[in-house]
Enzyme design. Structure first.
Site, PDB file in Angstrom:
ATOM      1  N   LYS A  80       0.840  -1.197   0.000  1.00  0.00           N
ATOM      2  CA  LYS A  80       0.000   0.000   0.000  1.00  0.00           C
ATOM      3  C   LYS A  80       0.876   1.249   0.000  1.00  0.00           C
ATOM      4  O   LYS A  80       1.893   1.309   0.699  1.00  0.00           O
ATOM      5  CB  LYS A  80      -0.891  -0.033   1.249  1.00  0.00           C
ATOM      6  N   SER A 112      -9.547   1.715   3.133  1.00  0.00           N
ATOM      7  CA  SER A 112      -8.728   2.519   2.246  1.00  0.00           C
ATOM      8  C   SER A 112      -7.736   1.705   1.417  1.00  0.00           C
ATOM      9  O   SER A 112      -7.139   2.217   0.474  1.00  0.00           O
ATOM     10  CB  SER A 112      -7.955   3.558   3.065  1.00  0.00           C
ATOM     11  N   SER A 167      -9.834  -0.700   7.177  1.00  0.00           N
ATOM     12  CA  SER A 167      -9.248  -0.544   5.841  1.00  0.00           C
ATOM     13  C   SER A 167      -8.632  -1.797   5.238  1.00  0.00           C
ATOM     14  O   SER A 167      -8.319  -1.818   4.056  1.00  0.00           O
ATOM     15  CB  SER A 167      -8.187   0.566   5.856  1.00  0.00           C
TER      16      SER A 167
END
Length: 454
Positions: A81, A159, A183
């Site tokens: 990420k 996210s 997330s």
């Protein structure tokens, strides 16, 4: 409805294929990198690390040929990420407001630990700006399309949006993400994956772009519980001591407050089906009130940890570059500006008391059980076009998962949908530090859901 399943097999299966000579690490990584350029993978990555990933794969192939015993993740494609520092690169965290800031001087410890495992880190994945939404829409870098529906472009969840789609499309065996309010678990649920939110203190957060220092958790998603545990062992630099157990005799609590409200039809049917399968397998499923869940909204006001702590991180950026922020993210961060130090200390005091009360309520149960999110993934267009629809969906997506972050607990999201349904997540949760025991529960429940333990 569903797209063709292009996901990579589980790590154990891949390892067996490589040992038999059916494929190589280099072939797997080359295929992942080529697929990352296809239209289905549009917006999944913000940066590819092709040369480094291929070098790791070739090194693993050479070591295997020489008879070297490889670490479990060696030579396999993983994604990172884009909130983790990679030496020499500016960490964007899904934004453009940071693009002129200095590059990272060193890898984040979790990235370094994956490199020490000789994992092939194929690239950085797209995300909600500054990790501040469960929806996954990004106006700067585009929004990765959920891999589960070929007809309708649906949200990936956030996210860790690109992380989820990278695994669902077979571009990675696992996606390193983060979980502040859900997330990891939200995109895992919406994409039919397994997400593991460990206890926050288990993995260092150094080198991770901060949203909320109170709640941020470093963790990952993959195809199955075992694969999540392999990644967790690497990033925590210590495997969990998981003692496997059968499903029969597990005692699971289903809260009747908040988490079952407003389920859409697909989620409600999938959850009921899962409960029936677990009961037939000898699991003791008990309803409990757990009315403390209804207190979270009041106790986490004003602002809430994420807004208050994110404002501290972004105060200068907001003052000078607010026009470069996603307006929805900027508005949520700005909620933290008027919160006083006294109010902030009060947030911590109330949370500490709430955690103690809930931990007492959960004694004697092996895990909490509920849907991960109350809905299947809605279309991107509907939420992109309307602030009202966006914030309503965001609140629902985060509702169940955030309770476990507030508890400082640990949780797994497991897929529980039927083959002809959009993905639905089943969340198993427990208190802080209970990761190993919860992992054993998740393995047993996963076997039942897959038909092995019924």
């Amino acid at each position: 409805m569903s797209m063709k399943n292009t996901a990579l097999p589980r790590i154990e299966v891949l390892r067996a294929q490589i040992r038999r000579g059916d494929t190589t690490h280099e072939a797997l990584v080359s295929r992942a990198l080529a697929s990352a350029e296809l239209p289905a993978a549009r917006h999944v990555f913000t940066r590819l690390h092709a040369d480094a990933a291929l070098a790791a794969a070739r090194h693993a192939d050479a070591a295997l040929k020489a008879g070297v015993q490889l670490p479990p993740l060696a030579g396999l494609p993983l994604s990172i990420k884009d909130l983790y520092d990679v030496a020499g690169e500016t960490t964007l965290a899904g934004s453009v407001a940071c693009r002129d800031e200095p590059p990272a001087a060193a890898d984040a410890p979790v990235v370094a630990r994956l490199r020490q495992q000789s994992a092939a880190l194929v690239g950085k994945t797209n995300m909600t700006e500054f990790a501040f939404s469960g929806v996954g829409i990004n106006p700067h870098h585009g929004t990765p399309r959920n891999a589960a529906d070929a007809q309708v472009a649906r949200i990936p969840g956030g996210s860790s949006s690109g992380a989820a789609v990278s695994v669902a499309l077979g571009l990675a065996v696992a996606g390193l993400g983060s979980d502040t309010g859900g997330s990891i678990r939200i995109p895992a649920a919406l994409n039919g994956l397994v997400g593991f939110k460990n206890t926050q203190a288990r993995v260092p957060r150094v080198g991770a772009f901060e949203l909320s220092r109170t709640l941020d958790t470093v963790c990952a998603m993959a195809r199955c519980v075992d694969d999540c545990l392999l990644v967790d062992a690497a990033i925590a630099d210590a495997p969990l001591a998981v003692r496997r157990r059968p499903a029969a005799g597990l005692r699971l609590a289903v809260p009747q407050t908040l988490v079952l409200d407003g389920l859409d039809a697909t989620v409600a049917h999938a959850f009921d089906r899962a409960l029936q399968r677990l009961s037939r397998a000898g699991v003791l499923v008990e309803s409990i009130p757990l009315t403390e869940l209804a207190e979270i909204g009041r106790l986490n006001a004003p602002g809430g940890f994420s807004s208050v702590e994110a404002f501290a991180v972004h105060r200068q950026r907001l003052a000078t570059r607010r026009a470069e922020f996603d307006p929805r993210v900027a508005a949520r961060i700005a909620l933290g500006e008027p919160v006083s130090a006294a109010d902030y200390i009060g947030l911590h005091d109330r949370r500490r008391d709430w955690i103690a009360r809930v931990e007492t309520r959960l004694q004697g149960f092996d895990a909490l059980l509920c849907p991960t999110v109350p809905m299947v993934a809605p279309p991107i267009a509907e939420l992109a076009a309307s602030d009202e629809a966006f914030f309503r969906a965001n609140g629902l997506l985060l509702r169940n998962t955030f309770a476990i972050n507030y508890l400082d607990g640990c949780a797994f999201s497991l897929p529980c949908q039927a083959p002809d349904e959009l993905p639905v997540g089943l969340m198993l949760s427990s208190v802080r530090g209970d990761d190993a025991r919860l992992a054993a529960v998740a393995l047993a429940v996963e076997a039942v859901l897959e038909g092995e333990g019924a």
